[in-house]
Design an enzyme around this catalytic site. Structure first.
Site, PDB file in Angstrom:
ATOM      1  CD  GLN A 144      47.408  64.095  77.511  1.00 34.52           C
ATOM      2  OE1 GLN A 144      48.157  63.149  77.716  1.00 34.52           O
ATOM      3  NE2 GLN A 144      46.110  64.049  77.780  1.00 34.52           N
ATOM      4  CG  HIS A 174      46.461  56.413  81.764  1.00 33.50           C
ATOM      5  ND1 HIS A 174      47.583  55.667  81.990  1.00 33.50           N
ATOM      6  CD2 HIS A 174      46.728  57.158  80.649  1.00 33.50           C
ATOM      7  CE1 HIS A 174      48.487  55.923  81.066  1.00 33.50           C
ATOM      8  NE2 HIS A 174      47.996  56.833  80.249  1.00 33.50           N
ATOM      9  CE  LYS A 219      45.017  51.804  76.184  1.00 36.87           C
ATOM     10  NZ  LYS A 219      45.647  52.065  77.492  1.00 36.87           N
ATOM     11  CE1 TYR A 273      53.557  57.076  74.610  1.00 34.11           C
ATOM     12  CE2 TYR A 273      54.833  59.056  75.126  1.00 34.11           C
ATOM     13  CZ  TYR A 273      53.788  58.195  75.405  1.00 34.11           C
ATOM     14  OH  TYR A 273      52.967  58.434  76.474  1.00 34.11           O
ATOM     15  N   PRO A 274      54.539  56.537  69.483  1.00 36.19           N
ATOM     16  CG  PRO A 274      55.006  55.063  67.715  1.00 36.19           C
ATOM     17  CD  PRO A 274      55.656  56.067  68.649  1.00 36.19           C
ATOM     18  CG  MET A 275      50.116  54.726  72.826  1.00 34.80           C
ATOM     19  SD  MET A 275      49.692  54.948  74.570  1.00 34.80           S
ATOM     20  CE  MET A 275      49.098  53.305  74.998  1.00 34.80           C
ATOM     21  NE  ARG A 284      42.101  65.305  75.022  1.00 32.68           N
ATOM     22  CZ  ARG A 284      41.855  64.071  75.450  1.00 32.68           C
ATOM     23  NH1 ARG A 284      40.926  63.872  76.385  1.00 32.68           N
ATOM     24  NH2 ARG A 284      42.510  63.033  74.963  1.00 32.68           N
TER      25      ARG A 284
END
Length: 501
Positions: free
Chosen positions: A191, A178, A155, A151-153, A137
Site C-alpha cells: 500500500q 485497522h 473520515k 481510491y480516495p477516502m 512509506r
C-alpha cells in the site's frame, strides 16, 4: 470548548494519479503516420520519466468506463508534478486523450502509535527498523506488481460518527485495529497512503498493489467489518489498473495484450517496428560504441566500449576520457537537400527538447561529397532507440550507422569535437594531414569530416574500415597518438563518452 489533538504527521513525496480516456474514434480516423508519431511521443515521454533519480512514474491500463489509462507520478515537489502533467499534455499522443480524472496528494506517515510518536520526536535512531519503515512509506518505490487499486477516502464527520470529534486515544485504538488487519496481508498487498487535505476533494488517497486482485478484495472486505471503516470511512471512486511498460503503448492502442508477450510489441513497436542491429564504433578516435543484434539479448551498454578502450589502454594509447556520464547516439546519413533535411530535423528536435534525457540533435555536413549526417544524442539508450524510429523517416536516408548492409565493415565515429574558434582552421588542416595517412593504411575505406550546420566549431568525424583490426592498427599508430596530443591544444572541450544506440 475542547479541541481534539491531531496526530503528528510527516510528509514525503507528492503524488499525481492522472486518469485519461482515449478518443478512440479520432484514433481510428487518424492516418497511420500520425498514429505512429503520436505513440512514439507517448513512449518517449513515459520512458524518459519512468526512472528518475527521486520518485517514479508508471503507466496502467484502467478497466471499465471511468478511464482507459492512468499515469502515476511520484516526485519530491509539486512543481515537478506540474511540469510532468503539462509535459505529457504537450505530446501528440495526449491530443488523442482527455483527462477525465486526477488526484493530487502527498505521501504521509502519522503518529498514532507510541513508537511512531517517538520517531517524530527524534527519539529513534535513523538506522533503526522503525525509521527505515517510515522512510519507505514517505519515499516509496512503485512496486513491480501486476495490478493496482486506487481510491480516495475521507473520515466521516456526521452525528455520533464524527471521527474528528473523538478523543485521540479512541482514534489510536481504531487505527491499531485497522493496522492489524492490513499486516495479515503483508507480502500479498502493498500500500501507499497519501494525504490530500487541502490538496484534493478527499482527505487521503489509497493505492494498493497486488499480483492477485482477489487479495485486494479480501483485504478491503475484511476491513469493511472493522469499526474504523464501517462507522467512519467514506469512499470515492475505485479504479483498477494493469501495469504495462511504456514500450507496450502500441500494443495497448492496438487492443492487444499488455504487458505484451516477450518478442511481441515490446520488442518491435517499442522501436516503431524498425529495430536495428548497431555494430558501429562510437567515438572515432578512441571512444567505442555499443553493439546489439536485432534478435539477440542486449549486452550491458558499456561492454563493447569497455572492450575497445581496454585494448587501447594495453597499447598505451589514450582512448578518450568521459565526463562522468555516458550518452547514446543515433546517427543516420541522408543524401537529401541539406535545407530540406534541416527543416525536418528542426521540427523533430522541437519535440525532442520536451524530454530531459535529450542532449542534442544536429545536422552535420561535409565540404565534400559525403552525405549529411543526423546525430541525435540522449542520456538513455531506450530514449535514443525511440528517437531512431522518428529519424528513420527523414528524407533521403541512405543508411543508419550499424545497418546490416554495413555488417561486413567496422565504423568509428568521433563526436563532440568542439574546436576553439581561433583553432578551427588548424583542426581542418590537421584532419587533411591525417586523412593522407589514413589513405595509405590497410583496410581503410573512407574518412569524412563534417561540421554542425548551426555551429561550425562542432566537428564530427566518421571512418569506415574493412575490419576492427584495421581500425585498431590506426589507433596504435604514431599518427593517431600525435593527433590526440595535438588535439588537446585546439579543442575547447574533451569528447564525451558516446555509445551508438
Amino acid at each position: 470548548m475542547q479541541r481534539r489533538e491531531p496526530p503528528v504527521t510527516e510528509e514525503g513525496w507528492y503524488a499525481l494519479h492522472d486518469f485519461r480516456t482515449v478518443d478512440w474514434d479520432a484514433w481510428r480516423d487518424a492516418p497511420e503516420r500520425v498514429r505512429e508519431r503520436a505513440v512514439g511521443e507517448g513512449i518517449a515521454f513515459l520512458d524518459t520519466h519512468s526512472d528518475p533519480e527521486t520518485g517514479g512514474t508508471a503507466v496502467y491500463s484502467i478497466l471499465g468506463h471511468k478511464a482507459d489509462l492512468m499515469v502515476l507520478h511520484l516526485r519530491p515537489t509539486l512543481d515537478e508534478l506540474d511540469q510532468l502533467e503539462r509535459g505529457f499534455e504537450s505530446t501528440e499522443f495526449a491530443g488523442f486523450t482527455e483527462q477525465t480524472g486526477s488526484y493530487v496528494s502527498v505521501t504521509e506517515a502519522s503518529g498514532y502509535t507510541e513508537r511512531a510518536r517517538e520517531y517524530f520526536e527524534g527519539e529513534v535512531d535513523d538506522d533503526s527498523g522503525l525509521a527505515k519503515y517510515i522512510q519507505s512509506r514517505l519515499h516509496p518505490e512503485i512496486p513491480a506488481k501486476d495490478y493496482l487499486s486506487f481510491y480516495p477516502m475521507s473520515k466521516r464527520r456526521t452525528g455520533e460518527d464524527n471521527w474528528y470529534d473523538m478523543p485521540f486515544d479512541e482514534r489510536a485504538e481504531h487505527m491499531a485495529s485497522h493496522g492489524d488487519i492490513g499486516r495479515d496481508y503483508g507480502g500479498k498487498v502493498q500500500q501507499m497512503i497519501t494525504g490530500s487535505v487541502g490538496l484534493d476533494d478527499h482527505e487521503w488517497g489509497v493505492t494498493l498493489w497486488a499480483d492477485d486482485m482477489t487479495d485486494v478484495k479480501d483485504l478491503l472486505y475484511e476491513m469493511r467489518f472493522d469499526p474504523s471503516t464501517s462507522r467512519f470511512a467514506e469512499f470515492g471512486q475505485f479504479y483498477t489498473g494493469r501495469r504495462f511498460e511504456p514500450g507496450d503503448l502500441p500494443a495497448f492502442m492496438a487492443g492487444e495484450a499488455v504487458p505484451a508477450e516477450a518478442g511481441g510489441h515490446h520488442g518491435e513497436d517499442g522501436h516503431h517496428g524498425d529495430a536495428h542491429g548497431h555494430g558501429e564504433g562510437g567515438d572515432a578516435h578512441g571512444e567505442a560504441g555499443h553493439h546489439h543484434g536485432d534478435d539477440e539479448d542486449e549486452r550491458p551498454a558499456t561492454d563493447h566500449g569497455a572492450d575497445v578502450r581496454s585494448t587501447l589502454e594495453e597499447e598505451g594509447v589514450y582512448g578518450g576520457q568521459p565526463h562522468g556520464e555516458d550518452v547514446y547516439a543515433v546517427v543516420l546519413y541522408s543524401d537529401a537537400d541539406p535545407d530540406e533535411l534541416f527543416d525536418e530535423v528542426e521540427g523533430l528536435r522541437s519535440n525532442f527538447e520536451h524530454y530531459d534525457s535529450h542532449v542534442k540533435t544536429a545536422v552535420y555536413q561535409s565540404e565534400g561529397d559525403a552525405p549529411a549526417a543526423v546525430a541525435s544524442v540522449w542520456q538513455t539508450q531506450s530514449a535514443a532507440d525511440t528517437a531512431s524510429g522518428f529519424l528513420s523517416d527523414l528524407p533521403g536516408i541512405v543508411r543508419q550507422a550499424g545497418d546490416d548492409a554495413e555488417a561486413d565493415t567496422w565504423g568509428t565515429m568521433g563526436m563532440f569535437y568542439t574546436t576553439k574558434p581561433e583553432k578551427r582552421a588548424d583542426f581542418v588542416e590537421k584532419f587533411e594531414t591525417v586523412g593522407g595517412v589514413l589513405g595509405d593504411m590497410d583496410g581503410h575505406i573512407t574518412t569524412d569530416l563534417l561540421a554542425n550546420r548551426e555551429d561550425e566549431n562542432d566537428m564530427f568525424i566518421a571512418s569506415r574500415w574493412e575490419s576492427q583490426e584495421d581500425a585498431m592498427a590506426f589507433f596504435r599508430s604514431d599518427a593517431f597518438s600525435d593527433t590526440v596530443d595535438w588535439g588537446r591544444d585546439v579543442l575547447a572541450d574533451r569528447p564525451r563518452h558516446v555509445f551508438l544506440a
